[in-house]
Design a protein around this motif. Sequence first.
Motif, PDB file in Angstrom:
ATOM      1  N   TRP A  97       0.868  -1.193  -0.016  1.00 45.96           N
ATOM      2  CA  TRP A  97       0.038   0.010  -0.115  1.00 45.96           C
ATOM      3  C   TRP A  97       0.856   1.035  -0.037  1.00 45.96           C
ATOM      4  O   TRP A  97       1.526   1.481   0.918  1.00 45.96           O
ATOM      5  CB  TRP A  97      -1.010   0.005   1.239  1.00 45.96           C
ATOM      6  N   VAL A  98       0.680   1.939  -1.142  1.00 45.92           N
ATOM      7  CA  VAL A  98       1.940   3.011  -1.461  1.00 45.92           C
ATOM      8  C   VAL A  98       1.206   4.642  -1.358  1.00 45.92           C
ATOM      9  O   VAL A  98       0.415   4.621  -2.271  1.00 45.92           O
ATOM     10  CB  VAL A  98       2.568   2.848  -2.623  1.00 45.92           C
ATOM     11  N   PRO A  99       1.492   5.284  -0.606  1.00 48.12           N
ATOM     12  CA  PRO A  99       0.995   6.659  -0.792  1.00 48.12           C
ATOM     13  C   PRO A  99       1.473   7.588  -1.848  1.00 48.12           C
ATOM     14  O   PRO A  99       2.855   7.413  -1.907  1.00 48.12           O
ATOM     15  CB  PRO A  99       1.028   7.257   0.828  1.00 48.12           C
ATOM     16  N   PHE A 100       0.930   8.225  -2.222  1.00 46.54           N
ATOM     17  CA  PHE A 100       1.511   9.564  -3.326  1.00 46.54           C
ATOM     18  C   PHE A 100       1.732  10.635  -2.650  1.00 46.54           C
ATOM     19  O   PHE A 100       1.126  11.325  -1.953  1.00 46.54           O
ATOM     20  CB  PHE A 100       0.510   9.662  -4.525  1.00 46.54           C
ATOM     21  N   GLY A 101       2.911  11.165  -2.908  1.00 44.22           N
ATOM     22  CA  GLY A 101       3.462  12.623  -2.369  1.00 44.22           C
ATOM     23  C   GLY A 101       3.591  12.886  -1.060  1.00 44.22           C
ATOM     24  O   GLY A 101       4.242  13.708  -0.617  1.00 44.22           O
ATOM     25  N   ASN A 123      -3.761  10.426  -2.115  1.00 44.00           N
ATOM     26  CA  ASN A 123      -4.171   9.173  -2.952  1.00 44.00           C
ATOM     27  C   ASN A 123      -3.003   8.134  -2.855  1.00 44.00           C
ATOM     28  O   ASN A 123      -1.822   8.494  -2.574  1.00 44.00           O
ATOM     29  CB  ASN A 123      -4.227   9.758  -4.252  1.00 44.00           C
ATOM     30  N   SER A 124      -3.249   6.927  -2.785  1.00 45.11           N
ATOM     31  CA  SER A 124      -2.367   5.955  -2.528  1.00 45.11           C
ATOM     32  C   SER A 124      -2.890   4.921  -3.654  1.00 45.11           C
ATOM     33  O   SER A 124      -3.921   4.744  -4.307  1.00 45.11           O
ATOM     34  CB  SER A 124      -2.484   5.407  -1.225  1.00 45.11           C
ATOM     35  N   ALA A 125      -1.827   3.772  -3.936  1.00 44.57           N
ATOM     36  CA  ALA A 125      -1.870   2.607  -4.822  1.00 44.57           C
ATOM     37  C   ALA A 125      -2.055   1.473  -3.790  1.00 44.57           C
ATOM     38  O   ALA A 125      -1.239   1.182  -2.895  1.00 44.57           O
ATOM     39  CB  ALA A 125      -1.035   2.631  -5.863  1.00 44.57           C
ATOM     40  N   ILE A 126      -2.798   0.350  -4.280  1.00 46.28           N
ATOM     41  CA  ILE A 126      -2.885  -0.853  -3.488  1.00 46.28           C
ATOM     42  C   ILE A 126      -2.537  -1.906  -4.491  1.00 46.28           C
ATOM     43  O   ILE A 126      -3.091  -2.183  -5.355  1.00 46.28           O
ATOM     44  CB  ILE A 126      -4.247  -1.132  -2.920  1.00 46.28           C
ATOM     45  N   PHE A 127      -1.516  -2.586  -4.094  1.00 44.88           N
ATOM     46  CA  PHE A 127      -0.956  -3.589  -4.946  1.00 44.88           C
ATOM     47  C   PHE A 127      -1.172  -4.953  -4.562  1.00 44.88           C
ATOM     48  O   PHE A 127      -0.888  -5.335  -3.413  1.00 44.88           O
ATOM     49  CB  PHE A 127       0.532  -3.667  -5.361  1.00 44.88           C
ATOM     50  N   PHE A 128      -1.767  -6.009  -5.156  1.00 45.56           N
ATOM     51  CA  PHE A 128      -2.096  -7.393  -4.989  1.00 45.56           C
ATOM     52  C   PHE A 128      -1.109  -8.214  -5.672  1.00 45.56           C
ATOM     53  O   PHE A 128      -1.286  -7.939  -6.967  1.00 45.56           O
ATOM     54  CB  PHE A 128      -3.497  -7.647  -4.976  1.00 45.56           C
ATOM     55  N   ALA A 129      -0.598  -9.130  -5.265  1.00 39.77           N
ATOM     56  CA  ALA A 129       0.034 -10.282  -5.970  1.00 39.77           C
ATOM     57  C   ALA A 129      -0.568 -11.710  -5.718  1.00 39.77           C
ATOM     58  O   ALA A 129      -1.476 -11.690  -4.712  1.00 39.77           O
ATOM     59  CB  ALA A 129       1.584 -10.626  -5.561  1.00 39.77           C
TER      60      ALA A 129
END
Length: 858
Positions: A67-71, A84-90
């Motif tokens: 879970w990666v926040p922007f800025g 805003n943030s990105a959520i990555f699933f593998a």
Amino acid sequence: MLNARLRKSISVVFMSVVTLVLGAVTPAPGQSVHAAGPYEGTYQVTPAYDWENVFNNTGHGGDGFQWVPFGVKNRQGQGTATTNSAIFFADSYINGNFIYGSSLGQFTGIAANASLINWYWGTNGQKQNFSPMWGIEKAESGYSGTVAWNLVSGYGMSGIRNTTDTHDTNNLRMWLSDHNPSVNNSNIIFDSYATRNLGKLYIWNYNEPSNTNKGLKNIKVFTSTDGVNYTEFTGSGYPYQIPQASGTAPTAYNKMIDLNSTSARYVKITFNPVSNDGNWGSSDMYGLSAVRIYDTSGNKLVLSAKAGSTSIRNLYPNNQSWNSAAFSLGNYVYFVVHGTAGCCTPYAANAAQLLRYTVTNGQIDFSSLKAIDALPYLYYPDIPSGFSPNSGDAKIGNTYHIKFFENLSFWDDDDGYIYMLGNDETFTYGAWNEYSKLVLSRVPRNSFEDFNAREYWNGTGWTSLYETAATLKDVSGNEIGPVGNDPSLFKAQGGQLDGKYVLVYMEGVDGNSYFRVANHPEGPWSDKNLLVARNGTEHIYNTGAVPFISQNGEFYFYLIKDEHTLKFFKYSEGRSGNNSNLALNKTATADSVCDPSESAAKAVDGSVINNSKWCSKSNNRWLQVDLGSVQVINKFVTKHASAGGESATWNTKSYNIQVSNDGANWSTVVNVSNNTSGVTTDNITAISARYIKLNVTTPTQNTDPAARIYEFEVYGPPNLALSKPATADSSCTASQTADKAVDGSVFFDSKWCSRSNNRWLQIDLGSVQVVNKFVIRHASEGGEPAAWNSKAYNIQVSNDGTNWNTVVTVNNNTSGVTVDNISNVSARYIKLNVTTPSSLADDPAARIYEFEVYGPNS
């Protein structure tokens, strides 16, 4: 790391101060940490069901999670409602479909609300199918065969970086063009990742026996700083011809060209695709074995390579590529993708790339995906060259050893470096017995995409030689491990951990979850401190932290259950433990603020860094803290301007402190005049209060009108009963035992309960103590109805546990917290007799969440 395909059953339990809480998921607060390293403190771990519901009710999951926040940095107190943030699933599960690949969501804010997620999957995020969002084929390193990546990866070489290294005769460890390449495709471009002064270029020609005539012959060399505009290099030895290779092994380099300090990032080799000109006589194919470029100091440069055409190009399957570590930097989101030619015993990582999305106006631009070949990401210590796309080449006996750099966690530090965790793993074929330790690398923040700017921790210092990277150690010199997938590294803000580096990880797979702390990213790291214990009935996989959605002094972390269900928890400071700051993260108000970012909450967030202070310029400067319930207090610590790095002339000169039980009627307990210190400690006789008020009467040493308070801390005397042996007449359930009344917690039903006709709770203080105060936290303090608060009780004391004296008798109580003061008395044993357990005639249960004992010297 291990790519899980196992299906097991394991469940999770949590360690409290003194006991394991068995059965339901019930973490108890107040665990004391006694690290051999730089951390001692108290903390509690509690489930975060609100965040679990966000993810587990949306049809999305996976066995890897980032879970990666922007800025903003992934740090406590950094996230806001507009982050805003990105959520990555593998290994994603999407609406019940297991897609063996990656998916992504975007989130806005830090509130636990599923409506704030926008999910994507399928090629380029178009939601049209369940295909992975990206594959390992995005860059040259995503292939095996006769690809240009072989020229720079070291594959087939006898060593890693010397000009005396030799190449073998295996053509699949070389580059070979396709048949009859066009003029436009007759080139190879080498990228050194940043513009620099180039030294010597070494070339090993195509060395396949009986086919050395495919080796390049007459070449041209061009250089460029931008990869678009190229200038031909015509230095010493021009025009350039590469001698034909011998077709035997070992073979040394065939050509050296001195680039003579040319300032460039890219080097392009071109050839005329005509037999006996571009090569040594082959009718239609052209090849090389290896290429190395050195800088002017003689350091071998890490390169990527891309050819205009390639003969054999074997792709690692898309459904066996996984994203791992991810973070944001500027307008980009970076993440590492690794792939394998097979699964899963052992999981063999054969290819790795760094992928990048551009973020525009807080949203990912899915058309912007760029892949960057990444060497060294994979390093096999048992292969002379350090690399092979076939992990079997590294097999020694029944095991193989790999160092996978930068695949676990990134941290953007205040010192200008990005720190990157990787793993040092040893596998045994046919068994899930991975043993993974940690390695650390770093790169200047403004050179993140430059793989030649990276440095590796070798145990004593930082070096550019990745092959010398050492595993991280704790303060006793032990390696940290085994470490499971997706650990987190971050620098804490607020609370006991303020300014420390924190490592959150699972020990192996299906293991306990721990955290460690250190003063530096490379350590030495403290002893491990338990977060979550596993009891062996549920399959759990991966542990990592998400600090940016947390407040200062706490952090959220997660586990993955059954490889697709998220379990969220929150680490926070110990609530009632001895020597804990009672004001930490409590509700704070003030008369005014100098700036919206300098609010009252900043004075109780545990941090003095990053301007974390309350400031007021009014004529009536006050700060008020609500401790949440009545507490016994005897000390105040105030951190003024210079404690936060400001001028000592701005330290508070005069102030007073008041206390109250109702927030309306106040008693002044501290008066200070002519202070000059950055930190003041004010001790008082122990008193009970819920509300604390700091009034700043003279804010500075000069005429500056602003009060600046970085931290206002409140402490109480040690609770003599905390974690002492406790017994009782009976308990309502097996989990509501006497020890729960002295564990420092009122959370998660942590209480003693008795329904007998003779309800008593007894504590052994361990030795005779002078006592003068008792604090009892009844049913409503634990969140139950106030009607269940003890109505009548008495307290007895004894030196021998046999002969008792009654010192307190209470009738008709309705409060959730009672404070009973007595004259000093000596006693070892304390006994609480509940005579009327509640205000309800038909409720026979006594419910005591905490029974606290204090003395004049405690």
